[in-house]
Scaffold this motif. Structure first.
Motif, PDB file in Angstrom:
ATOM      1  N   PHE A  14       0.868  -1.177   0.000  1.00  0.00           N
ATOM      2  CA  PHE A  14       0.000   0.000   0.000  1.00  0.00           C
ATOM      3  C   PHE A  14       0.905   1.228   0.000  1.00  0.00           C
ATOM      4  O   PHE A  14       1.644   1.461   0.962  1.00  0.00           O
ATOM      5  CB  PHE A  14      -0.909   0.006   1.238  1.00  0.00           C
ATOM      6  CG  PHE A  14      -1.881   1.130   1.246  1.00  0.00           C
ATOM      7  CD1 PHE A  14      -2.957   1.151   0.389  1.00  0.00           C
ATOM      8  CD2 PHE A  14      -1.715   2.191   2.112  1.00  0.00           C
ATOM      9  CE1 PHE A  14      -3.859   2.197   0.386  1.00  0.00           C
ATOM     10  CE2 PHE A  14      -2.602   3.247   2.127  1.00  0.00           C
ATOM     11  CZ  PHE A  14      -3.678   3.249   1.260  1.00  0.00           C
ATOM     12  N   LEU A  15       0.902   1.993  -1.074  1.00  0.00           N
ATOM     13  CA  LEU A  15       1.709   3.202  -1.188  1.00  0.00           C
ATOM     14  C   LEU A  15       0.798   4.410  -1.049  1.00  0.00           C
ATOM     15  O   LEU A  15      -0.219   4.508  -1.717  1.00  0.00           O
ATOM     16  CB  LEU A  15       2.422   3.245  -2.536  1.00  0.00           C
ATOM     17  CG  LEU A  15       3.424   2.133  -2.805  1.00  0.00           C
ATOM     18  CD1 LEU A  15       3.957   2.253  -4.235  1.00  0.00           C
ATOM     19  CD2 LEU A  15       4.561   2.186  -1.816  1.00  0.00           C
ATOM     20  N   ARG A  16       1.203   5.328  -0.194  1.00  0.00           N
ATOM     21  CA  ARG A  16       0.418   6.542   0.033  1.00  0.00           C
ATOM     22  C   ARG A  16       1.376   7.699   0.258  1.00  0.00           C
ATOM     23  O   ARG A  16       2.575   7.492   0.495  1.00  0.00           O
ATOM     24  CB  ARG A  16      -0.483   6.358   1.245  1.00  0.00           C
ATOM     25  CG  ARG A  16       0.315   6.022   2.509  1.00  0.00           C
ATOM     26  CD  ARG A  16      -0.452   6.379   3.745  1.00  0.00           C
ATOM     27  NE  ARG A  16       0.244   5.969   4.941  1.00  0.00           N
ATOM     28  CZ  ARG A  16       1.270   6.630   5.489  1.00  0.00           C
ATOM     29  NH1 ARG A  16       1.740   7.722   4.939  1.00  0.00           N
ATOM     30  NH2 ARG A  16       1.842   6.193   6.592  1.00  0.00           N
ATOM     31  N   PRO A  17       0.884   8.916   0.221  1.00  0.00           N
ATOM     32  CA  PRO A  17       1.746  10.067   0.496  1.00  0.00           C
ATOM     33  C   PRO A  17       2.344  10.000   1.903  1.00  0.00           C
ATOM     34  O   PRO A  17       1.726   9.471   2.831  1.00  0.00           O
ATOM     35  CB  PRO A  17       0.800  11.265   0.374  1.00  0.00           C
ATOM     36  CG  PRO A  17      -0.295  10.793  -0.514  1.00  0.00           C
ATOM     37  CD  PRO A  17      -0.470   9.336  -0.176  1.00  0.00           C
ATOM     38  N   VAL A  18       3.530  10.519   2.048  1.00  0.00           N
ATOM     39  CA  VAL A  18       4.213  10.570   3.342  1.00  0.00           C
ATOM     40  C   VAL A  18       3.507  11.577   4.236  1.00  0.00           C
ATOM     41  O   VAL A  18       3.054  12.624   3.787  1.00  0.00           O
ATOM     42  CB  VAL A  18       5.695  10.977   3.146  1.00  0.00           C
ATOM     43  CG1 VAL A  18       6.383  11.179   4.481  1.00  0.00           C
ATOM     44  CG2 VAL A  18       6.419   9.931   2.321  1.00  0.00           C
ATOM     45  N   ARG A  19       3.430  11.241   5.521  1.00  0.00           N
ATOM     46  CA  ARG A  19       2.819  12.128   6.518  1.00  0.00           C
ATOM     47  C   ARG A  19       3.856  12.469   7.580  1.00  0.00           C
ATOM     48  O   ARG A  19       4.826  11.742   7.776  1.00  0.00           O
ATOM     49  CB  ARG A  19       1.653  11.418   7.199  1.00  0.00           C
ATOM     50  CG  ARG A  19       0.557  11.027   6.261  1.00  0.00           C
ATOM     51  CD  ARG A  19      -0.558  10.359   7.057  1.00  0.00           C
ATOM     52  NE  ARG A  19      -1.540   9.858   6.128  1.00  0.00           N
ATOM     53  CZ  ARG A  19      -2.062   8.647   6.196  1.00  0.00           C
ATOM     54  NH1 ARG A  19      -1.714   7.815   7.140  1.00  0.00           N
ATOM     55  NH2 ARG A  19      -2.962   8.275   5.306  1.00  0.00           N
ATOM     56  N   LEU A  20       3.623  13.550   8.279  1.00  0.00           N
ATOM     57  CA  LEU A  20       4.518  13.943   9.366  1.00  0.00           C
ATOM     58  C   LEU A  20       4.591  12.849  10.438  1.00  0.00           C
ATOM     59  O   LEU A  20       5.630  12.651  11.070  1.00  0.00           O
ATOM     60  CB  LEU A  20       4.066  15.269   9.970  1.00  0.00           C
ATOM     61  CG  LEU A  20       5.082  16.042  10.775  1.00  0.00           C
ATOM     62  CD1 LEU A  20       6.389  16.239  10.019  1.00  0.00           C
ATOM     63  CD2 LEU A  20       4.521  17.385  11.172  1.00  0.00           C
ATOM     64  N   SER A  21       3.520  12.109  10.594  1.00  0.00           N
ATOM     65  CA  SER A  21       3.515  11.015  11.583  1.00  0.00           C
ATOM     66  C   SER A  21       4.448   9.867  11.180  1.00  0.00           C
ATOM     67  O   SER A  21       4.698   8.967  11.981  1.00  0.00           O
ATOM     68  CB  SER A  21       2.093  10.494  11.796  1.00  0.00           C
ATOM     69  OG  SER A  21       1.556  10.001  10.585  1.00  0.00           O
ATOM     70  N   ASP A  22       4.976   9.895   9.965  1.00  0.00           N
ATOM     71  CA  ASP A  22       5.936   8.889   9.502  1.00  0.00           C
ATOM     72  C   ASP A  22       7.372   9.230   9.894  1.00  0.00           C
ATOM     73  O   ASP A  22       8.301   8.481   9.568  1.00  0.00           O
ATOM     74  CB  ASP A  22       5.875   8.745   7.970  1.00  0.00           C
ATOM     75  CG  ASP A  22       4.536   8.251   7.475  1.00  0.00           C
ATOM     76  OD1 ASP A  22       3.944   7.380   8.142  1.00  0.00           O
ATOM     77  OD2 ASP A  22       4.087   8.728   6.419  1.00  0.00           O
ATOM     78  N   ALA A  23       7.575  10.335  10.590  1.00  0.00           N
ATOM     79  CA  ALA A  23       8.930  10.821  10.896  1.00  0.00           C
ATOM     80  C   ALA A  23       9.772   9.781  11.620  1.00  0.00           C
ATOM     81  O   ALA A  23      10.938   9.582  11.285  1.00  0.00           O
ATOM     82  CB  ALA A  23       8.868  12.117  11.689  1.00  0.00           C
ATOM     83  N   LYS A  24       9.223   9.123  12.604  1.00  0.00           N
ATOM     84  CA  LYS A  24      10.006   8.143  13.373  1.00  0.00           C
ATOM     85  C   LYS A  24      10.526   7.033  12.460  1.00  0.00           C
ATOM     86  O   LYS A  24      11.699   6.670  12.525  1.00  0.00           O
ATOM     87  CB  LYS A  24       9.164   7.567  14.508  1.00  0.00           C
ATOM     88  CG  LYS A  24       9.906   6.577  15.365  1.00  0.00           C
ATOM     89  CD  LYS A  24       9.023   6.011  16.456  1.00  0.00           C
ATOM     90  CE  LYS A  24       9.767   4.908  17.208  1.00  0.00           C
ATOM     91  NZ  LYS A  24       8.872   4.137  18.048  1.00  0.00           N
ATOM     92  N   ASP A  25       9.658   6.494  11.631  1.00  0.00           N
ATOM     93  CA  ASP A  25      10.063   5.405  10.735  1.00  0.00           C
ATOM     94  C   ASP A  25      11.071   5.878   9.691  1.00  0.00           C
ATOM     95  O   ASP A  25      12.039   5.175   9.396  1.00  0.00           O
ATOM     96  CB  ASP A  25       8.848   4.798  10.045  1.00  0.00           C
ATOM     97  CG  ASP A  25       7.923   4.093  11.025  1.00  0.00           C
ATOM     98  OD1 ASP A  25       8.436   3.471  11.978  1.00  0.00           O
ATOM     99  OD2 ASP A  25       6.700   4.164  10.836  1.00  0.00           O
ATOM    100  N   LEU A  26      10.840   7.060   9.121  1.00  0.00           N
ATOM    101  CA  LEU A  26      11.774   7.575   8.125  1.00  0.00           C
ATOM    102  C   LEU A  26      13.120   7.933   8.750  1.00  0.00           C
ATOM    103  O   LEU A  26      14.169   7.748   8.121  1.00  0.00           O
ATOM    104  CB  LEU A  26      11.185   8.785   7.408  1.00  0.00           C
ATOM    105  CG  LEU A  26      10.067   8.458   6.422  1.00  0.00           C
ATOM    106  CD1 LEU A  26       9.490   9.736   5.837  1.00  0.00           C
ATOM    107  CD2 LEU A  26      10.554   7.553   5.323  1.00  0.00           C
ATOM    108  N   TYR A  27      13.092   8.416   9.984  1.00  0.00           N
ATOM    109  CA  TYR A  27      14.346   8.723  10.670  1.00  0.00           C
ATOM    110  C   TYR A  27      15.210   7.467  10.805  1.00  0.00           C
ATOM    111  O   TYR A  27      16.427   7.514  10.625  1.00  0.00           O
ATOM    112  CB  TYR A  27      14.093   9.343  12.042  1.00  0.00           C
ATOM    113  CG  TYR A  27      15.359   9.493  12.839  1.00  0.00           C
ATOM    114  CD1 TYR A  27      16.330  10.411  12.460  1.00  0.00           C
ATOM    115  CD2 TYR A  27      15.612   8.694  13.946  1.00  0.00           C
ATOM    116  CE1 TYR A  27      17.518  10.546  13.172  1.00  0.00           C
ATOM    117  CE2 TYR A  27      16.790   8.814  14.666  1.00  0.00           C
ATOM    118  CZ  TYR A  27      17.737   9.746  14.271  1.00  0.00           C
ATOM    119  OH  TYR A  27      18.913   9.860  14.962  1.00  0.00           O
ATOM    120  N   GLU A  28      14.573   6.357  11.103  1.00  0.00           N
ATOM    121  CA  GLU A  28      15.313   5.099  11.221  1.00  0.00           C
ATOM    122  C   GLU A  28      16.074   4.785   9.934  1.00  0.00           C
ATOM    123  O   GLU A  28      17.159   4.208   9.979  1.00  0.00           O
ATOM    124  CB  GLU A  28      14.371   3.957  11.585  1.00  0.00           C
ATOM    125  CG  GLU A  28      13.877   4.012  13.016  1.00  0.00           C
ATOM    126  CD  GLU A  28      12.982   2.840  13.361  1.00  0.00           C
ATOM    127  OE1 GLU A  28      13.135   1.761  12.773  1.00  0.00           O
ATOM    128  OE2 GLU A  28      12.121   3.024  14.242  1.00  0.00           O
TER     129      GLU A  28
END
Length: 68
Positions: A17-31
């Motif tokens: 499932f691909l969707r636009p990035v959200r600010l709530s994704d910060a923790k996962d993207l930081y990793e």
């Protein structure tokens, strides 16, 4: 699931499932973006803290989404 960015339709398959990035994704993207191996060939520097990732999401993803 609501889509804040109507110009970007989510893509869904049986396994993904691909969707636009959200600010709530910060923790996962930081990793990811905090690792040298991940950013090695990207035009960005390694993120040294989660605030770097939040700024990146706002600047790169959300601003671009809002501009269409």
């Amino acid at each position: 699931m609501s889509n804040e960015y109507s110009q970007m339709k989510p893509l869904e398959s049986k396994n993904c499932f691909l969707r636009p990035v959200r600010l709530s994704d910060a923790k996962d993207l930081y990793e990811c973006y905090s690792k040298d191996i991940v950013v090695k060939y990207l035009p960005i520097k390694k993120h040294s803290n989660i605030k770097d990732t939040e700024r990146f999401i706002k600047k790169f993803f959300i601003n671009n989404y809002n501009q269409g």
